[in-house]
Design an enzyme around this catalytic site. Sequence first.
Site, PDB file in Angstrom:
ATOM      1  N   VAL A   1      14.983  30.222   1.852  1.00  0.00           N
ATOM      2  CA  VAL A   1      14.972  28.949   1.126  1.00  0.00           C
ATOM      3  C   VAL A   1      13.691  28.157   1.392  1.00  0.00           C
ATOM      4  O   VAL A   1      13.010  27.712   0.463  1.00  0.00           O
ATOM      5  CB  VAL A   1      16.232  28.127   1.496  1.00  0.00           C
ATOM      6  CG1 VAL A   1      16.080  26.670   1.118  1.00  0.00           C
ATOM      7  CG2 VAL A   1      17.437  28.715   0.790  1.00  0.00           C
TER       8      VAL A   1
ATOM      9  N   CYS B   1      25.321  33.564   1.964  1.00  0.00           N
ATOM     10  CA  CYS B   1      25.942  32.294   1.552  1.00  0.00           C
ATOM     11  C   CYS B   1      27.449  32.353   1.350  1.00  0.00           C
ATOM     12  O   CYS B   1      28.188  31.663   2.048  1.00  0.00           O
ATOM     13  CB  CYS B   1      25.261  31.780   0.294  1.00  0.00           C
ATOM     14  SG  CYS B   1      23.557  31.295   0.597  1.00  0.00           S
TER      15      CYS B   1
HETATM   16  P1  NAD Z   1      16.846  32.026   7.114  1.00  0.00           P
HETATM   17  O1  NAD Z   1      17.620  32.492   8.290  1.00  0.00           O
HETATM   18  O2  NAD Z   1      16.214  33.041   6.215  1.00  0.00           O
HETATM   19  O3  NAD Z   1      15.693  31.040   7.589  1.00  0.00           O
HETATM   20  C1  NAD Z   1      15.865  30.018   8.508  1.00  0.00           C
HETATM   21  C2  NAD Z   1      14.555  29.844   9.242  1.00  0.00           C
HETATM   22  O4  NAD Z   1      14.626  28.675  10.051  1.00  0.00           O
HETATM   23  C3  NAD Z   1      14.233  30.988  10.213  1.00  0.00           C
HETATM   24  O5  NAD Z   1      12.961  31.523   9.897  1.00  0.00           O
HETATM   25  C4  NAD Z   1      14.221  30.313  11.597  1.00  0.00           C
HETATM   26  O6  NAD Z   1      13.271  30.868  12.481  1.00  0.00           O
HETATM   27  C5  NAD Z   1      13.875  28.885  11.220  1.00  0.00           C
HETATM   28  N1  NAD Z   1      14.240  27.892  12.237  1.00  0.00           N
HETATM   29  C6  NAD Z   1      15.408  27.732  12.892  1.00  0.00           C
HETATM   30  N2  NAD Z   1      15.328  26.680  13.743  1.00  0.00           N
HETATM   31  C7  NAD Z   1      14.101  26.154  13.596  1.00  0.00           C
HETATM   32  C8  NAD Z   1      13.404  25.047  14.201  1.00  0.00           C
HETATM   33  N3  NAD Z   1      13.983  24.282  15.135  1.00  0.00           N
HETATM   34  N4  NAD Z   1      12.144  24.803  13.827  1.00  0.00           N
HETATM   35  C9  NAD Z   1      11.535  25.576  12.898  1.00  0.00           C
HETATM   36  N5  NAD Z   1      12.123  26.626  12.303  1.00  0.00           N
HETATM   37  C10 NAD Z   1      13.391  26.906  12.641  1.00  0.00           C
HETATM   38  O7  NAD Z   1      17.836  31.105   6.288  1.00  0.00           O
HETATM   39  P2  NAD Z   1      17.913  30.920   4.687  1.00  0.00           P
HETATM   40  O8  NAD Z   1      18.574  32.090   4.062  1.00  0.00           O
HETATM   41  O9  NAD Z   1      16.586  30.457   4.191  1.00  0.00           O
HETATM   42  O10 NAD Z   1      18.956  29.703   4.614  1.00  0.00           O
HETATM   43  C11 NAD Z   1      18.620  28.415   5.026  1.00  0.00           C
HETATM   44  C12 NAD Z   1      19.687  27.456   4.539  1.00  0.00           C
HETATM   45  O11 NAD Z   1      19.717  27.427   3.112  1.00  0.00           O
HETATM   46  C13 NAD Z   1      21.117  27.832   4.957  1.00  0.00           C
HETATM   47  O12 NAD Z   1      21.848  26.665   5.200  1.00  0.00           O
HETATM   48  C14 NAD Z   1      21.658  28.551   3.734  1.00  0.00           C
HETATM   49  O13 NAD Z   1      23.063  28.461   3.642  1.00  0.00           O
HETATM   50  C15 NAD Z   1      21.008  27.774   2.617  1.00  0.00           C
HETATM   51  N6  NAD Z   1      20.829  28.532   1.375  1.00  0.00           N
HETATM   52  C16 NAD Z   1      20.435  29.823   1.409  1.00  0.00           C
HETATM   53  C17 NAD Z   1      20.243  30.521   0.225  1.00  0.00           C
HETATM   54  C18 NAD Z   1      19.822  31.980   0.243  1.00  0.00           C
HETATM   55  O14 NAD Z   1      19.872  32.610  -0.804  1.00  0.00           O
HETATM   56  N7  NAD Z   1      19.373  32.528   1.360  1.00  0.00           N
HETATM   57  C19 NAD Z   1      20.448  29.885  -0.993  1.00  0.00           C
HETATM   58  C20 NAD Z   1      20.819  28.541  -0.999  1.00  0.00           C
HETATM   59  C21 NAD Z   1      21.009  27.884   0.198  1.00  0.00           C
END
Ligand code: NAD
Length: 430
Positions: free
Chosen positions: A11, A261
């Site tokens: 995201v 998700c």
């Molecule tokens: P992800 O696991 O791919 O990425 C999260 C990132 O955050 C990781 O790279 C991690 O290292 C980083 N991170 C964690 N703590 C941190 C900190 N303190 N400082 C800096 N970086 C930090 O997650 P994602 O799939 O991108 O999902 C993120 C959010 O978006 C979730 O809540 C998810 O439910 C939501 N979401 C995801 C999607 C999807 O398709 N993946 C779609 C809509 C919403």
Amino acid sequence: MKLCMIGTGYVGLVSGVCFSDLGNTVYCVDKNKEKISQLNSGIVPIYEPGLEELIKKNYKQKRLFFTSDIKKAVEISDIIFICVGTPTKKNSNSADLKYVFQVANQIKKYIKKYKIIITKSTVPVSTGDKLERIFHKKKKLVDIVSNPEFLREGEAIRDFTSPDRVVIGTNSEKANKILKTLYFPIVKKTSRYISTSRRGAELIKYASNAFLATKISYINELANLCEKAGVDIKDVAYGMGTDQRIGERFLRAGPAYGGSCFPKDTRALLETGKSFNTNLSIVHSVIKSNEDRKNLLTKKLLNFMKGKIKNKFITFLGVTFKPNTDDMREASSLYMIPYLHKRGAKIKYFDPSGEKKDFKIFKNVEYCKNIEKACLHSDLIVIHTEWNEFKFLNFKKLVKKSNIKLYDMRNVYSPLQMKKDKIKYFGVGR
Ligand code: NAD
């Protein structure tokens, strides 16, 4: 505008890159230094069509930066998006908000002038209120806004740049005005800009995901009925989906839904219901139906093989939870492959997004570099994920055996054609 995305995952990276492409200056921050250094050397850590080109373009134009220096990124930026993961808590169904709160505690000291702090991560209703308490000393300097993200992996750039809607949850007129300007190039075409309360925005996201999960589970259960009633679920889905009140999407029968998700968000919504003393029995049933499905489809595979899988070569075409992504989170292959391996099957798999670390621990699970290698002399081909690469295969040429068996978990092929080709075919709900 100057933006900071905290969390450069599916995201944060996609939205950061797309915002920079619209002319904003974007700082993508991640605590994972390896990810940041990869991005700074032009390596994209996730598989997402079209992303690499956009990164290159905007990085070159110096509108897009990758950094671990959260202090600098926050101080420079007008708007801070929190995009960290919100996985299911260990030993509970609730969303684990520790990463969100860690970020809030980390950045509060760097707020010296007005900033909008946005949760783009999927967070349960009232999380914004909790964040407000963390920032209480900076109360006059921050507006905490909910702006859930609806992009889908595999189509993330298109979804982000042409969304059905942008949801902004805030009572602050100032924040709303700024965000309207930020999103103007995106919403000006067809999509809607929905201003609502912060709690409303938080709940819209869960309500949407749980509804889509319900649609999938519903069609999957009907597929079970179709198998017994001698009806093709594809006909039923088409007949249903053409009713505009229902819609065609998310009515494709297949394996249990997975991904980063739907499973975690349905679980978290159920817990939210409990914490507000509300019984969400439909959501509860959907979660159960989906869990049962992993087992059910594996049992159907065993039946198709007449229970004989020991030392048989089973090929998985695709292992990700859906096509055009490398994401393995909660993919049903993570359940099926170890189950079959444990019972003596020899698994070969090919996935266009590459080898998966999840299967490296299994002795008899082999990653093949192409479809040909994966299918050669196989006793059973399983289409687990409907990548385009798997839609027009000549199984006779690939398998080079007379007795070919195909378990088409995505109903890609026509049962009639397979019969003509003398391929033993088993689909879902047909
Ligand atoms: P992800 O696991 O791919 O990425 C999260 C990132 O955050 C990781 O790279 C991690 O290292 C980083 N991170 C964690 N703590 C941190 C900190 N303190 N400082 C800096 N970086 C930090 O997650 P994602 O799939 O991108 O999902 C993120 C959010 O978006 C979730 O809540 C998810 O439910 C939501 N979401 C995801 C999607 C999807 O398709 N993946 C779609 C809509 C919403």
